[in-house]
Design a protein around this motif. Structure first.
Motif, PDB file in Angstrom:
ATOM      1  N   GLN A  15     119.326  41.033  75.593  1.00  0.00           N
ATOM      2  CA  GLN A  15     118.926  39.834  74.873  1.00  0.00           C
ATOM      3  C   GLN A  15     117.405  39.820  74.826  1.00  0.00           C
ATOM      4  OE1 GLN A  15     120.399  37.276  73.141  1.00  0.00           O
ATOM      5  NE2 GLN A  15     118.297  36.681  72.690  1.00  0.00           N
ATOM      6  N   GLY A  50     127.556  36.736  75.732  1.00  0.00           N
ATOM      7  CA  GLY A  50     126.688  35.825  75.003  1.00  0.00           C
ATOM      8  C   GLY A  50     125.344  35.707  75.673  1.00  0.00           C
ATOM      9  N   LYS A  52     122.158  32.506  76.369  1.00  0.00           N
ATOM     10  CA  LYS A  52     121.815  31.093  76.279  1.00  0.00           C
ATOM     11  C   LYS A  52     120.320  30.932  76.486  1.00  0.00           C
ATOM     12  CE  LYS A  52     122.544  26.590  76.437  1.00  0.00           C
ATOM     13  NZ  LYS A  52     122.786  25.863  75.215  1.00  0.00           N
ATOM     14  N   LYS A  53     119.662  30.274  75.536  1.00  0.00           N
ATOM     15  CA  LYS A  53     118.242  29.977  75.728  1.00  0.00           C
ATOM     16  C   LYS A  53     118.140  28.874  76.769  1.00  0.00           C
ATOM     17  CE  LYS A  53     115.412  28.050  72.584  1.00  0.00           C
ATOM     18  NZ  LYS A  53     114.513  27.916  71.435  1.00  0.00           N
ATOM     19  N   LEU A  54     117.383  29.141  77.819  1.00  0.00           N
ATOM     20  CA  LEU A  54     117.251  28.190  78.922  1.00  0.00           C
ATOM     21  C   LEU A  54     116.068  27.256  78.745  1.00  0.00           C
ATOM     22  CD1 LEU A  54     117.966  30.572  81.920  1.00  0.00           C
ATOM     23  CD2 LEU A  54     119.584  29.156  80.624  1.00  0.00           C
ATOM     24  N   TYR A  74     115.801  33.092  78.855  1.00  0.00           N
ATOM     25  CA  TYR A  74     117.202  33.248  78.472  1.00  0.00           C
ATOM     26  C   TYR A  74     118.071  33.610  79.657  1.00  0.00           C
ATOM     27  CZ  TYR A  74     117.010  33.170  73.357  1.00  0.00           C
ATOM     28  OH  TYR A  74     116.908  32.789  72.048  1.00  0.00           O
ATOM     29  N   THR A  92     119.021  36.787  84.359  1.00  0.00           N
ATOM     30  CA  THR A  92     118.012  35.868  83.849  1.00  0.00           C
ATOM     31  C   THR A  92     116.636  36.215  84.379  1.00  0.00           C
ATOM     32  OG1 THR A  92     117.552  33.534  83.402  1.00  0.00           O
ATOM     33  CG2 THR A  92     118.160  34.105  85.671  1.00  0.00           C
ATOM     34  N   THR A 142     120.818  24.520  83.214  1.00  0.00           N
ATOM     35  CA  THR A 142     121.317  24.943  81.900  1.00  0.00           C
ATOM     36  C   THR A 142     122.153  26.209  82.047  1.00  0.00           C
ATOM     37  OG1 THR A 142     119.402  23.959  80.809  1.00  0.00           O
ATOM     38  CG2 THR A 142     120.629  25.616  79.561  1.00  0.00           C
ATOM     39  N   ALA A 143     121.670  27.149  82.857  1.00  0.00           N
ATOM     40  CA  ALA A 143     122.402  28.400  83.084  1.00  0.00           C
ATOM     41  C   ALA A 143     123.765  28.122  83.714  1.00  0.00           C
ATOM     42  CB  ALA A 143     121.591  29.330  83.987  1.00  0.00           C
ATOM     43  N   TYR A 146     126.168  26.634  81.247  1.00  0.00           N
ATOM     44  CA  TYR A 146     126.633  27.669  80.322  1.00  0.00           C
ATOM     45  C   TYR A 146     127.705  28.531  80.993  1.00  0.00           C
ATOM     46  CZ  TYR A 146     126.620  31.647  77.140  1.00  0.00           C
ATOM     47  OH  TYR A 146     126.995  32.643  76.277  1.00  0.00           O
ATOM     48  N   SER A 149     130.927  26.876  81.004  1.00  0.00           N
ATOM     49  CA  SER A 149     131.535  26.832  79.675  1.00  0.00           C
ATOM     50  C   SER A 149     132.223  28.143  79.304  1.00  0.00           C
ATOM     51  CB  SER A 149     130.485  26.482  78.614  1.00  0.00           C
ATOM     52  OG  SER A 149     129.675  27.612  78.316  1.00  0.00           O
TER      53      SER A 149
END
Length: 176
Positions: A15, A50, A52-54, A74, A92, A142-143, A146, A149
């Motif tokens: 990423q 995937g 995820k922008k953190l 990310y 990350t 946030t991580a 995600y 999820s």
């Protein structure tokens, strides 16, 4: 990542997280294209789940287009297959910056007692330093949201990267 993986006979997922403004490899700055990557043996069937922008302002980073004027952080989510079961792997690189530790507070108190700085200035400095820890905390929250999820449930998960904090930093203790 792709070239190194090919040369080593491995699979790779990645990423991009900081690249500037580019279409493909053309754009500015010319010397910046950083990101997260992981390699694995081919028999582990590495797969990108995937990213995820953190943190970071509006913009985007992908293989073909990047549009950013400030730093992004990310999380890269991938799986490998072990004994027929997919196992999650997370990578990350969260916000760097000094953390407020007991030693940092003690140093500020000493400077105040010595008359080098005022108590108010020491508070301002600790406040600025504390912003890095707060940002790391938000990024890790946030991580983790995600990760939840993704629905891997109780599957053992490896979460690796550059956490830019000591093992006893509040944000890492929270994550543990």
């Amino acid at each position: 990542s792709r070239r190194i993986a090919k040369d080593l006979g491995l699979d790779a997922v990645w990423q991009i997280d900081n690249s500037g403004v580019k279409l493909g490899s053309v754009g500015l700055p010319t010397n910046l294209r950083s990101g997260l990557t992981t390699l694995a043996r081919k028999d582990l069937k590495l797969k990108k789940v995937g990213a995820k922008k953190l943190s970071g302002p509006r913009g985007l980073c992908n293989d073909w287009l990047t549009w950013q004027f400030d730093e992004f952080r990310y999380l890269l989510a991938a799986t490998i297959t072990v004994k027929g079961r997919e196992r999650p792997r997370l990578y990350t690189h969260v916000q760097h910056g000094t953390e407020v530790t007991p030693q940092t507070r003690q140093a500020m108190d000493s400077r105040v007692k010595e008359g080098v700085i005022t108590k108010e200035r020491a508070g301002e400095i600790l406040g600025v330093i504390g912003k890095a820890s707060q940002r790391r905390q938000r990024e890790l929250e946030t991580a983790m949201n995600y990760v939840k999820s993704l629905g891997h449930g109780s599957s053992p998960t490896i979460f690796a990267g550059d956490f830019n904090a000591s093992p006893d930093a509040a944000e890492l203790l929270w994550m543990k």
